[in-house]
Design an enzyme around this catalytic site. Structure first.
Site, PDB file in Angstrom:
ATOM      1  N   TYR A 195       0.271  -1.304  -0.192  1.00 42.22           N
ATOM      2  CA  TYR A 195       0.066  -0.059  -0.650  1.00 42.22           C
ATOM      3  C   TYR A 195       1.292   1.387  -0.301  1.00 42.22           C
ATOM      4  O   TYR A 195       0.780   2.493  -0.825  1.00 42.22           O
ATOM      5  CB  TYR A 195      -0.811  -0.122   1.532  1.00 42.22           C
ATOM      6  CG  TYR A 195      -1.875   1.000   0.962  1.00 42.22           C
ATOM      7  CD1 TYR A 195      -3.058   1.225   0.352  1.00 42.22           C
ATOM      8  CD2 TYR A 195      -1.663   2.459   2.213  1.00 42.22           C
ATOM      9  CE1 TYR A 195      -3.760   2.277   0.402  1.00 42.22           C
ATOM     10  CE2 TYR A 195      -2.249   3.658   1.938  1.00 42.22           C
ATOM     11  CZ  TYR A 195      -3.473   3.614   1.478  1.00 42.22           C
ATOM     12  OH  TYR A 195      -4.305   4.541   1.806  1.00 42.22           O
ATOM     13  N   LYS A 206       1.174   3.870  -3.221  1.00 42.15           N
ATOM     14  CA  LYS A 206       1.570   5.615  -2.337  1.00 42.15           C
ATOM     15  C   LYS A 206       2.738   6.331  -3.275  1.00 42.15           C
ATOM     16  O   LYS A 206       2.531   7.483  -3.384  1.00 42.15           O
ATOM     17  CB  LYS A 206       0.640   5.780  -1.416  1.00 42.15           C
ATOM     18  CG  LYS A 206      -0.909   4.963  -1.066  1.00 42.15           C
ATOM     19  CD  LYS A 206      -1.296   5.477  -1.956  1.00 42.15           C
ATOM     20  CE  LYS A 206      -2.294   5.302  -1.675  1.00 42.15           C
ATOM     21  NZ  LYS A 206      -3.591   6.588  -2.190  1.00 42.15           N
TER      22      LYS A 206
END
Length: 275
Positions: free
Chosen positions: A174, A178
């Site tokens: 994650y 990002k």
């Protein structure tokens, strides 16, 4: 003697008054010119970024929790003259300055981006909801495609909702994705780029995210100072307001800067900030 004593002072005063009446308009004109010159060089108003401090915004992710609130702020702000939202489904939101376009994010059309000077991305999903490949497709591929089309169409500002801990070299997928997206967007060369990295979002979602619910519960009890959590309303306020800041270049707003911006906006509106 009478003329020298009584009429000469009046004559001199009259002539001085005529000179003053001639000089005063010239002085006022010079002052206005200097003032306009100073205003034109103060702050940042390159190209259309500060076109009379009004903006035409294109927004992706308007159906998400943050995106919905950002859209609401944009529609209420009289300085925003046009809002275009891109989504995969029809929208129920109506407003005279809003146009919603149903799009395929894998095949975005450049024409949809024309005549906008600000782009805002609130796109995002989770691995739990979309799977690994689905998460990468939305959070990386769709966001970068949206940014690339914005740049190609001449959009001047790009605002991206990211996440605290974003790092392209991170161990967890994650924060790794990002971080990769943040870096690429910052390198695209928009006149103004802002990446927002909020911490744990305090929000009641329509969908269930078990891990997030646990983090929210802990934060609500232990993080009264908001050092590692944030009201989602504050994120939306900061994103909608920062498009009017005139600082050029790329920047990252972490959790405490987002909260500070939200408090600044609330104070300007004489509204108490959310606790």
């Amino acid at each position: 003697l009478y003329t020298i004593k009584f009429e000469l002072p009046h004559l001199l005063c009259y002539r001085r008054m005529r000179v003053c009446l001639l000089i005063l308009p010239l002085a006022l004109l010079l002052t206005l010119c200097l003032s306009e010159s100073e205003d034109s060089t103060s702050g940042y108003c390159s190209s259309d970024v500060c076109d009379a401090m009004t903006h035409r915004v294109i927004l992706a992710g308007a159906t998400g929790e943050t995106g919905r609130l950002v859209l609401d702020h944009l529609l209420k702000d009289t300085r925003v003259t046009k809002v275009t939202t891109l989504g995969r489904r029809e929208s129920t939101v109506t407003n005279e300055k809003l146009e919603h376009k149903v799009v395929d994010f894998e095949n975005l059309k450049g024409d949809d981006f024309v005549d906008h000077d600000v782009a805002i991305s609130c796109l995002g999903t989770t691995r739990g909801k979309a799977g690994k490949e689905g998460f990468i497709k939305v959070d990386r591929d769709y966001v970068l495609s949206f940014a690339e089309q914005s740049k190609a169409a001449g959009v001047k500002q790009f605002h991206l909702q990211s996440s605290q801990g974003a790092n392209k070299d991170a161990y967890f997928l994650y924060t790794q994705i990002k971080g990769q997206v943040d870096e690429k967007v910052l390198e695209m060369g928009f006149e103004k780029t802002v990446v927002y990295r909020p911490a744990v979002l305090l929000v009641k979602r329509q969908e269930s995210r078990f891990g997030e619910k646990i983090a929210q519960a802990v934060a609500s009890w232990t993080d009264s100072s908001r050092s590692w959590s944030i009201k989602i309303a504050d994120v939306a306020v900061a994103m909608a307001a920062t498009i009017f800041d005139t600082t050029p270049g790329g920047s990252i707003m972490d959790n405490h800067l987002i909260i500070a911006k939200a408090k600044e906006v609330a104070a300007a509106a004489d509204e108490p900030p959310q606790q």
